[in-house]
Scaffold this motif. Structure first.
Motif, PDB file in Angstrom:
ATOM      1  N   PHE A 190      74.350  82.792  23.645  1.00  0.00           N
ATOM      2  CA  PHE A 190      73.404  82.615  24.755  1.00  0.00           C
ATOM      3  C   PHE A 190      74.023  82.922  26.114  1.00  0.00           C
ATOM      4  N   GLU A 191      75.209  82.350  26.360  1.00  0.00           N
ATOM      5  CA  GLU A 191      75.906  82.687  27.609  1.00  0.00           C
ATOM      6  C   GLU A 191      77.394  82.461  27.423  1.00  0.00           C
ATOM      7  N   THR A 192      78.126  83.488  27.793  1.00  0.00           N
ATOM      8  CA  THR A 192      79.564  83.390  27.678  1.00  0.00           C
ATOM      9  C   THR A 192      80.172  84.425  28.627  1.00  0.00           C
TER      10      THR A 192
ATOM     11  N   ASP B 107      79.861  72.902  34.150  1.00  0.00           N
ATOM     12  CA  ASP B 107      79.766  72.151  32.894  1.00  0.00           C
ATOM     13  C   ASP B 107      78.301  71.860  32.589  1.00  0.00           C
ATOM     14  N   PHE B 108      77.963  71.868  31.303  1.00  0.00           N
ATOM     15  CA  PHE B 108      76.569  71.633  30.929  1.00  0.00           C
ATOM     16  C   PHE B 108      76.063  70.305  31.475  1.00  0.00           C
ATOM     17  N   GLY B 109      76.924  69.306  31.444  1.00  0.00           N
ATOM     18  CA  GLY B 109      76.544  67.973  31.903  1.00  0.00           C
ATOM     19  C   GLY B 109      76.184  67.900  33.383  1.00  0.00           C
TER      20      GLY B 109
ATOM     21  N   THR C  69      74.462  77.831  34.927  1.00  0.00           N
ATOM     22  CA  THR C  69      74.635  77.930  33.478  1.00  0.00           C
ATOM     23  C   THR C  69      76.001  77.392  33.087  1.00  0.00           C
ATOM     24  N   SER C  70      76.153  77.067  31.823  1.00  0.00           N
ATOM     25  CA  SER C  70      77.444  76.661  31.294  1.00  0.00           C
ATOM     26  C   SER C  70      77.847  77.769  30.329  1.00  0.00           C
ATOM     27  N   ALA C  71      78.644  78.703  30.837  1.00  0.00           N
ATOM     28  CA  ALA C  71      78.919  79.936  30.089  1.00  0.00           C
ATOM     29  C   ALA C  71      79.972  79.741  29.003  1.00  0.00           C
ATOM     30  N   ASP C  72      79.630  78.897  28.051  1.00  0.00           N
ATOM     31  CA  ASP C  72      80.562  78.538  26.972  1.00  0.00           C
ATOM     32  C   ASP C  72      79.831  78.533  25.639  1.00  0.00           C
ATOM     33  N   PHE C  73      78.739  79.264  25.560  1.00  0.00           N
ATOM     34  CA  PHE C  73      77.777  79.032  24.503  1.00  0.00           C
ATOM     35  C   PHE C  73      77.281  80.348  23.896  1.00  0.00           C
ATOM     36  N   PRO C  74      78.190  81.096  23.235  1.00  0.00           N
ATOM     37  CA  PRO C  74      77.740  82.343  22.642  1.00  0.00           C
ATOM     38  C   PRO C  74      76.773  82.092  21.478  1.00  0.00           C
TER      39      PRO C  74
ATOM     40  N   ALA D  36      69.452  78.492  33.136  1.00  0.00           N
ATOM     41  CA  ALA D  36      69.246  79.079  31.812  1.00  0.00           C
ATOM     42  C   ALA D  36      70.544  78.853  31.071  1.00  0.00           C
ATOM     43  N   SER D  37      70.518  77.954  30.103  1.00  0.00           N
ATOM     44  CA  SER D  37      71.772  77.565  29.463  1.00  0.00           C
ATOM     45  C   SER D  37      71.537  77.033  28.047  1.00  0.00           C
ATOM     46  N   GLY D  38      70.632  77.692  27.349  1.00  0.00           N
ATOM     47  CA  GLY D  38      70.304  77.226  26.001  1.00  0.00           C
ATOM     48  C   GLY D  38      69.793  75.799  26.029  1.00  0.00           C
ATOM     49  N   MET D  39      69.121  75.458  27.132  1.00  0.00           N
ATOM     50  CA  MET D  39      68.729  74.063  27.327  1.00  0.00           C
ATOM     51  C   MET D  39      67.420  73.736  26.602  1.00  0.00           C
ATOM     52  N   SER D  40      67.470  72.717  25.788  1.00  0.00           N
ATOM     53  CA  SER D  40      66.286  72.289  25.052  1.00  0.00           C
ATOM     54  C   SER D  40      65.344  71.518  25.973  1.00  0.00           C
TER      55      SER D  40
ATOM     56  N   VAL E  59      81.014  66.477  20.142  1.00  0.00           N
ATOM     57  CA  VAL E  59      79.738  66.929  20.734  1.00  0.00           C
ATOM     58  C   VAL E  59      80.000  67.381  22.164  1.00  0.00           C
ATOM     59  N   GLN E  60      79.115  68.218  22.683  1.00  0.00           N
ATOM     60  CA  GLN E  60      79.264  68.630  24.081  1.00  0.00           C
ATOM     61  C   GLN E  60      78.563  67.619  24.991  1.00  0.00           C
ATOM     62  N   LEU E  61      79.282  67.225  26.038  1.00  0.00           N
ATOM     63  CA  LEU E  61      78.772  66.236  27.003  1.00  0.00           C
ATOM     64  C   LEU E  61      77.440  66.652  27.616  1.00  0.00           C
ATOM     65  N   GLY E  62      76.502  65.730  27.622  1.00  0.00           N
ATOM     66  CA  GLY E  62      75.218  65.968  28.278  1.00  0.00           C
ATOM     67  C   GLY E  62      74.204  66.715  27.440  1.00  0.00           C
ATOM     68  N   THR E  63      74.575  67.053  26.198  1.00  0.00           N
ATOM     69  CA  THR E  63      73.635  67.809  25.363  1.00  0.00           C
ATOM     70  C   THR E  63      72.782  66.878  24.501  1.00  0.00           C
ATOM     71  N   ILE E  64      71.738  67.461  23.917  1.00  0.00           N
ATOM     72  CA  ILE E  64      70.919  66.680  22.994  1.00  0.00           C
ATOM     73  C   ILE E  64      71.723  66.330  21.749  1.00  0.00           C
ATOM     74  N   GLN E  65      72.791  67.109  21.486  1.00  0.00           N
ATOM     75  CA  GLN E  65      73.632  66.777  20.337  1.00  0.00           C
ATOM     76  C   GLN E  65      74.425  65.498  20.609  1.00  0.00           C
ATOM     77  N   GLU E  66      74.801  65.282  21.862  1.00  0.00           N
ATOM     78  CA  GLU E  66      75.494  64.033  22.193  1.00  0.00           C
ATOM     79  C   GLU E  66      74.543  62.854  21.962  1.00  0.00           C
TER      80      GLU E  66
ATOM     81  N   GLU F  87      62.636  63.784  27.779  1.00  0.00           N
ATOM     82  CA  GLU F  87      63.479  63.029  28.703  1.00  0.00           C
ATOM     83  C   GLU F  87      63.839  63.884  29.923  1.00  0.00           C
ATOM     84  N   ARG F  88      64.239  65.121  29.677  1.00  0.00           N
ATOM     85  CA  ARG F  88      64.584  66.012  30.790  1.00  0.00           C
ATOM     86  C   ARG F  88      63.366  66.362  31.631  1.00  0.00           C
ATOM     87  N   LYS F  89      62.203  66.398  30.981  1.00  0.00           N
ATOM     88  CA  LYS F  89      60.972  66.738  31.713  1.00  0.00           C
ATOM     89  C   LYS F  89      60.650  65.708  32.797  1.00  0.00           C
TER      90      LYS F  89
HETATM   91  N1  ARG Z   1      70.442  72.928  23.309  1.00  0.00           N
HETATM   92  C1  ARG Z   1      71.345  71.884  23.633  1.00  0.00           C
HETATM   93  C2  ARG Z   1      70.824  71.034  24.775  1.00  0.00           C
HETATM   94  O1  ARG Z   1      69.910  71.364  25.430  1.00  0.00           O
HETATM   95  C3  ARG Z   1      72.732  72.369  23.965  1.00  0.00           C
HETATM   96  C4  ARG Z   1      72.816  73.372  25.057  1.00  0.00           C
HETATM   97  C5  ARG Z   1      74.234  73.645  25.500  1.00  0.00           C
HETATM   98  N2  ARG Z   1      74.300  74.786  26.347  1.00  0.00           N
HETATM   99  C6  ARG Z   1      75.443  75.363  26.820  1.00  0.00           C
HETATM  100  N3  ARG Z   1      75.347  76.417  27.563  1.00  0.00           N
HETATM  101  N4  ARG Z   1      76.605  74.840  26.545  1.00  0.00           N
HETATM  102  O2  ARG Z   1      71.334  69.991  25.047  1.00  0.00           O
END
Ligand code: ARG
Length: 261
Positions: free
Chosen positions: A52-54, A87-89, A45-50, A104-108, A151-158, A112-114
């Motif tokens: 969800f995980e912190t 790191d999430f990436g 996990t990337s525990a930086d994401f309250p 488990a890291s709030g991952m969408s 944006v956070q590296l490696g995320t769908i937001q990036e 593409e990931r599938k």
């Molecule tokens: N939901 C977004 C994704 O899957 C961001 C998840 C970031 N999670 C985190 N623990 N930092 O890309």
């Protein structure tokens, strides 16, 4: 006297047990080797994401929706959880090389990931938001043109930010960083103009730190799911418990506790 003997014997057993865990763990390479009678599952996990995980600053423990959710599932299935914070990436490659048993890291659960990992059924859906300072002149999507978006590296937001730059806002500048709170720090310091974040997480920062923000009017992303190495037998086991949690109200209970304030 007897009591002391018992205590020291127990201590010796405990140490031996821990040592055994340590060795089995380091040789198993993140596998499901037995430690005592419970199998250990390694969660990435990337525990930086309250929320969800912190990491709780006071206790130093991992906390959040994903932590509670996976603890519950592991408990139901008779596994012990071990958390590997990174790191999430780096999470997808940790799964691919089987350094962790699941993520488990709030991952969408994107298509593409599938292609590289398997997902459980979805357990939460948010959306995206742009977060700004309260007195910012960025009030709408169009105002972002020419501005710097974190944006956070490696995320769908990036990915999403790159697409926005390509399709809509040619003069958008993108700053990718490793950790979500770093993005907020940079925003507060005025080094970036806005942050593109998961909506649930964004709302938390906005409320807690007196920031502002608005919804992303462009795309809506897929829901969050737990990820596994391709072909993992855990997918089915986890799904069974997730379905149960949807039916028996446990999932709703977690949502109430962590997500709807
Ligand atoms: N939901 C977004 C994704 O899957 C961001 C998840 C970031 N999670 C985190 N623990 N930092 O890309």
């Amino acid at each position: 006297m007897k009591k002391y003997l018992l205590v020291s014997l127990l201590t010796i057993f405990a140490i031996a047990f821990l040592a055994a865990c340590g060795t089995s763990d380091s040789t198993s390479g993140g596998g499901e080797e037995a430690a005592g009678d419970k199998k250990v599952l390694k969660m990435g996990t990337s525990a930086d994401f309250p929320p969800f995980e912190t990491i709780d600053e006071q206790t130093g423990e991992y906390v959040g929706f994903d932590i509670e959710l996976t603890k519950y599932i592991a408990d139901q299935l008779g596994y012990e959880l071990e958390i590997d914070n990174m790191d999430f990436g780096g999470l997808i490659s940790a799964l691919q090389s089987e350094r962790v048993d699941f993520v488990a890291s709030g991952m969408s659960a994107t298509n593409e990931r599938k292609e590289s990992v398997d997902f459980s059924i979805e357990y939460h859906k948010s959306g995206e938001m742009f977060v700004t300072l309260k007195d910012s002149d960025i009030k709408s999507f169009e105002d972002l043109n020419g501005k710097t978006l974190g944006v956070q590296l490696g995320t769908i937001q990036e990915e999403g930010a790159k697409k926005i730059q390509e399709d809509d806002l040619k003069d958008l500048k993108i700053t990718p960083l490793n950790k979500a709170p770093e993005l907020i720090q940079e925003l507060k310091a005025g080094r970036i103009d806005a942050v593109y974040l998961d909506k649930t997480v964004a709302l938390g920062f906005i409320n807690e730190l007196d920031l502002a923000g608005f919804d992303d009017p462009t795309e809506s992303s897929p829901g969050m799911a737990i990820a596994f190495p391709k072909g993992s037998e855990l997918v089915e086991e986890f799904n069974k418990v997730l379905e149960e949690m949807k039916e028996n109200g446990e999932l709703e209970k977690l949502e109430k506790e962590w997500i709807e304030e």
